[in-house]
Design a protein around this motif. Sequence first.
Motif, PDB file in Angstrom:
ATOM      1  N   LEU A  79       0.810  -1.214   0.000  1.00  0.00           N
ATOM      2  CA  LEU A  79       0.000   0.000   0.000  1.00  0.00           C
ATOM      3  C   LEU A  79       0.847   1.269   0.000  1.00  0.00           C
ATOM      4  N   ASN A 126      -8.869  -1.156   7.449  1.00  0.00           N
ATOM      5  CA  ASN A 126      -9.022  -0.799   6.041  1.00  0.00           C
ATOM      6  C   ASN A 126      -9.259   0.709   5.869  1.00  0.00           C
ATOM      7  N   ALA A 131      -8.226   2.083   2.758  1.00  0.00           N
ATOM      8  CA  ALA A 131      -7.801   2.171   1.359  1.00  0.00           C
ATOM      9  C   ALA A 131      -8.340   3.413   0.664  1.00  0.00           C
TER      10      ALA A 131
END
Length: 205
Positions: free
Chosen positions: A96, A163, A165
């Motif tokens: 990421l 999470n 993202a």
Amino acid sequence: MKTSNKFTLARVLFAPVFFVLYFIPIWTGNPLLAKITAYILIPMLAVVQLTDYWDGHYARKNNEVSDFGKLFDPFADVMLNLTLFICAQHSFAKDLVPAGYMPVACFILILFREFSMNFLRMVAVSNGTAIAARKGGKVKTVLYITSGFFMLAIESVLRLQINIADLLPILKAVAVVLFVICVFLSYLSFSDYIRTFSKVFKTKE
């Protein structure tokens, strides 16, 4: 050793400890260690940053202000902040954040600035003057700390496998902007030191 200098020494000793704690999960790829460090890195850094207040407090309270302290304190700050910035170029979530949070160019520019400032302090000492931190330098340090905590907050969330993202691109962009401002303020304060102490930096005949 004076009480104030003991607090300063704590920052110097903490720098390699923080480095190891940050990188152990990255070196091992162990998600459990990543989660453990996610819970302890920010609190530990907060406590150590408080030593910067405590050393100044006890130096004034116990009349321990000295030329050595004026040099030792910024040295400890540089050790800790550069360690934090090295960490900012790496992340446990390599998929990421493959390039980390801090652009390498920002780190190199800050590294050059800090080494140059250290050299100027040594020149000043050789001429009988100890350069204490000025207002611009203190503001720069505050932003260094703010940027470091912001980066650590993102990294800690990722290490906990939460999470984010959708938010991550924005958060990374904010981190980069903060580090760019760090560079700007570091050189602005550096120019202030040169202007203020220009006579001191001239080598005596």
